[in-house]
Design a protein around this motif. Structure first.
Motif, PDB file in Angstrom:
ATOM      1  N   ASP A 118       2.168   5.573  -5.691  1.00 39.66           N
ATOM      2  CA  ASP A 118       2.832   4.427  -6.324  1.00 39.66           C
ATOM      3  C   ASP A 118       3.443   4.864  -7.651  1.00 39.66           C
ATOM      4  N   THR A 119       4.764   4.780  -7.748  1.00 42.56           N
ATOM      5  CA  THR A 119       5.440   5.159  -8.997  1.00 42.56           C
ATOM      6  C   THR A 119       6.103   3.956  -9.667  1.00 42.56           C
ATOM      7  N   GLN A 153      -2.204   5.789  -7.656  1.00 43.29           N
ATOM      8  CA  GLN A 153      -1.586   5.963  -8.956  1.00 43.29           C
ATOM      9  C   GLN A 153      -1.533   7.457  -9.302  1.00 43.29           C
ATOM     10  N   PRO A 154      -0.506   7.897 -10.025  1.00 42.63           N
ATOM     11  CA  PRO A 154      -0.431   9.310 -10.415  1.00 42.63           C
ATOM     12  C   PRO A 154      -1.640   9.768 -11.222  1.00 42.63           C
ATOM     13  N   THR A 202       6.979   8.196  -1.910  1.00 43.50           N
ATOM     14  CA  THR A 202       6.929   7.037  -2.783  1.00 43.50           C
ATOM     15  C   THR A 202       8.073   6.116  -2.401  1.00 43.50           C
ATOM     16  N   GLN A 253      11.216   6.926 -11.668  1.00 44.30           N
ATOM     17  CA  GLN A 253      10.209   6.951 -10.611  1.00 44.30           C
ATOM     18  C   GLN A 253      10.235   8.283  -9.863  1.00 44.30           C
ATOM     19  N   LYS A 290       8.332  10.791 -11.893  1.00 50.17           N
ATOM     20  CA  LYS A 290       6.886  10.589 -11.759  1.00 50.17           C
ATOM     21  C   LYS A 290       6.381  11.162 -10.435  1.00 50.17           C
ATOM     22  N   PHE A 291       7.162  10.960  -9.398  1.00 46.17           N
ATOM     23  CA  PHE A 291       6.788  11.463  -8.078  1.00 46.17           C
ATOM     24  C   PHE A 291       6.755  12.985  -8.066  1.00 46.17           C
TER      25      PHE A 291
END
Length: 354
Positions: A127-128, A136-137, A160, A175, A178-179
């Motif tokens: 989840d980003t 979660q990261p 994601t 996002q 983050k991924f």
């Protein structure tokens, strides 16, 4: 007479544009919501004939229908995470790739696979920013536990889902960053994330973006990516409806309920037995618009085509009926009106493929 028309020639053209844009990476065709309203089985068969072998489904019924109809070698993927044991058992029974978007889901998939002497292929959801499913990261230790302790699952992919790819480049690329950071961390821990994918229809066509190992397309197939029209894609889906009644009405005549329309001159009006119940005049993205955007959408003029001519919708689209101005159009009862419509909104109408 009224039906939803799906022109498969247009779908083929859109798919060609998708493949060109994807530059050789795998294309995952999303068949959720009855293939975007176009019809699950006919569209899946058509896409298979066009070379697509990876399909996203939205529920167990989709998987059963496809497997029953000779979709044996094709990969079916459920990208919605679930920890429901009954649903997982049905998915594994159909050979579907499940998604682990939580530790509980992973445990459930592993347990059911182990009980059936299977090794289940899964994809991990990170989840980003969308917030529905996904690790979660900050909890990659739980992801590591899947690799370390769950011997009845085999990770074949990690993905994601963007939350606003059709309207926010900044948010989409944030996002994606983050991924990528999470993917790098998984690899640094010594694990193989499998095929990585994040790019959806809007991101694929709106941005110059990293494609990774696969792209997932849904609205691009119907040419209905929200926002400004996308070059190369054409809209799929329209309703053909026969005119039910035609008549002249005097100046000052009120037509329709609620936001009724008052004629400013003698007006010839045609009545169609199609309304918002059938999906005409409906915007599935209305909940994501600003107040100003909603106001503009409600104030817009809506048109249909009658005998090749534009005809303005008078007043509001009704539940089961729509009235159009045909003052300057030669037409009679039984003539065909064409109404542009997003297939995913349509219900209560048969589908005709052309």
């Amino acid at each position: 007479m009224k039906n939803l028309v799906i022109d498969l020639r247009v779908v083929r053209n859109n798919l060609r544009e998708i493949k060109d844009r994807a530059e050789g990476v795998n294309v995952y065709a999303d068949l959720s919501a009855n293939a975007g309203g176009m019809g699950l089985l006919p569209v899946a068969q058509f896409l298979r004939d066009e070379g697509i072998r990876n399909f996203i489904i939205s529920d167990t019924g989709d998987a059963k229908l496809l497997r029953k109809n000779d979709f044996i070698k094709e990969r079916l993927m459920m990208l919605r995470s679930t920890a429901d044991p009954n649903e997982i058992a049905e998915l594994l029974g159909c050979g579907v790739v499940c998604t682990a978007g939580s530790y509980d889901a992973a445990v459930a998939i592993n347990g059911i696979a182990e009980a059936n002497n299977l090794v289940a292929d899964i994809q991990i959801k990170l989840d980003t920013g969308l917030g529905r499913y996904g690790f979660q990261p900050t909890e990659l230790d739980k992801v590591a536990a899947i690799y370390n302790y769950m011997s009845s699952v085999n990770v074949i992919g990690t993905f994601t889902t963007f939350s606003a790819s059709w309207r926010s480049k900044k948010q989409t690329f944030s996002q994606l960053d983050k991924f990528n950071v999470a993917l790098d961390r998984i690899i640094e821990m010594g694990y193989e994330p499998g095929a990585a994918h994040a790019v959806d229809s809007a991101a694929l066509f709106k941005y110059d973006i990293e494609l990774m190992d696969a792209v997932r397309v849904e609205t691009a197939l119907t040419g209905r990516i929200p926002g400004k029209p996308v070059q190369g894609l054409s809209k799929v889906g329209y309703i053909e409806a026969g005119i039910e009644e035609v008549g002249w009405f005097p100046k000052g005549h009120t037509i329709g309920s609620e936001r009724g329309f008052v004629t400013k001159a003698p007006t010839k009006i045609a009545i169609l037995s199609v309304g918002y119940y059938h999906g005409f005049g409906v915007d599935r993205y209305i909940v994501e618009r600003s107040l100003f955007g909603i106001f503009r959408w409600r104030r817009r003029k809506t048109f249909v085509r009658v005998n090749g001519h534009k005809a303005r919708v008078l007043g509001s689209v009704g539940l089961m009926h729509t009235m159009v101005d045909v003052t300057n159009i030669g037409c009679t009862v039984g003539d065909i009106a064409v109404l542009d419509v997003d297939p995913v909104n349509v219900k209560g109408l048969p589908i005709e493929y052309r």
